[in-house]
Motif scaffolding. Sequence first.
Motif, short mmCIF file in Angstrom:
data_model
loop_
_atom_site.label_atom_id
_atom_site.label_comp_id
_atom_site.label_asym_id
_atom_site.label_seq_id
_atom_site.Cartn_x
_atom_site.Cartn_y
_atom_site.Cartn_z
N UNK A 1 -57.27 -7.41 -14.76
CA UNK A 1 -57.23 -8.89 -14.34
C UNK A 1 -57.32 -9.27 -13.07
N UNK A 2 -56.79 -8.32 -12.13
CA UNK A 2 -56.71 -8.46 -10.64
C UNK A 2 -58.07 -8.35 -10.15
N UNK A 3 -58.58 -6.84 -10.69
CA UNK A 3 -60.03 -6.66 -10.29
C UNK A 3 -60.93 -7.82 -10.56
N UNK A 9 -53.63 -16.90 -17.82
CA UNK A 9 -54.23 -18.21 -18.49
C UNK A 9 -55.53 -18.15 -18.64
N UNK A 10 -56.35 -17.83 -17.71
CA UNK A 10 -57.89 -18.06 -18.04
C UNK A 10 -58.14 -16.89 -18.91
N UNK A 11 -57.50 -15.73 -18.90
CA UNK A 11 -58.00 -14.51 -19.79
C UNK A 11 -57.41 -14.88 -21.18
N UNK A 12 -56.11 -15.49 -21.35
CA UNK A 12 -55.67 -16.05 -22.65
C UNK A 12 -56.81 -17.09 -23.21
N UNK A 13 -57.22 -18.05 -22.47
CA UNK A 13 -58.21 -18.84 -23.03
C UNK A 13 -59.45 -18.43 -23.35
N UNK A 14 -60.08 -17.33 -22.67
CA UNK A 14 -61.35 -16.77 -23.05
C UNK A 14 -61.10 -15.86 -24.17
N UNK A 15 -59.85 -15.29 -24.36
CA UNK A 15 -59.72 -14.42 -25.50
C UNK A 15 -59.42 -15.04 -26.74
N UNK A 16 -58.74 -16.18 -26.49
CA UNK A 16 -58.49 -17.09 -27.69
C UNK A 16 -57.02 -16.85 -28.30
N UNK A 17 -56.13 -16.52 -27.35
CA UNK A 17 -54.63 -16.14 -27.72
C UNK A 17 -53.84 -16.98 -26.85
N UNK A 18 -52.44 -17.07 -27.04
CA UNK A 18 -51.54 -17.90 -26.50
C UNK A 18 -51.05 -17.10 -25.28
N UNK A 22 -50.58 -12.99 -24.79
CA UNK A 22 -50.85 -12.19 -23.72
C UNK A 22 -50.08 -11.60 -22.93
N UNK A 23 -49.17 -12.03 -22.43
CA UNK A 23 -47.96 -11.74 -21.63
C UNK A 23 -47.21 -10.60 -22.14
N UNK A 24 -46.71 -10.76 -23.64
CA UNK A 24 -46.36 -9.59 -24.35
C UNK A 24 -47.05 -8.43 -24.35
N UNK A 25 -48.40 -8.49 -24.47
CA UNK A 25 -49.15 -7.44 -24.71
C UNK A 25 -49.31 -6.86 -23.32
N UNK A 26 -49.22 -7.52 -22.06
CA UNK A 26 -49.35 -7.16 -20.82
C UNK A 26 -47.99 -6.25 -20.47
N UNK A 27 -46.91 -6.97 -20.69
CA UNK A 27 -45.63 -6.24 -20.42
C UNK A 27 -45.16 -5.11 -21.57
N UNK A 28 -46.10 -5.05 -22.27
CA UNK A 28 -45.73 -3.87 -23.27
C UNK A 28 -44.74 -4.25 -24.43
N UNK A 29 -44.56 -5.32 -24.56
CA UNK A 29 -43.42 -5.94 -25.55
C UNK A 29 -43.86 -5.92 -26.89
N UNK A 30 -44.87 -5.19 -27.38
CA UNK A 30 -45.46 -5.09 -28.66
C UNK A 30 -45.55 -3.83 -28.87
N UNK A 31 -45.57 -3.74 -30.51
CA UNK A 31 -45.79 -2.43 -31.02
C UNK A 31 -46.98 -2.27 -31.93
#
Length: 59
Positions: A1-3, A9-18, A22-31
């Motif tokens: 994202x930084x690159x 917020x922008x990535x979530x909108x473009x991907x179509x998820x909340x 997306x934050x949970x995915x980014x921080x590894x809080x998903x299985x």
Amino acid sequence: MADRKMSLNQLAREVGISNVNLSNIKTGKISAIRFSTLDAICRVLDCQPGDLLEYRPEP
């Protein structure tokens, strides 16, 4: 994202998820992640799944 100078917020909108999901995915809080979500993130960020995922064996 930084690159790509893209905010969470922008990535979530473009991907179509909340932002929360997306934050949970980014921080590894998903299985698990749906292939369609992974595909959308890779498409938007122009990357490969290996750029996003890391294997960590359980102890």
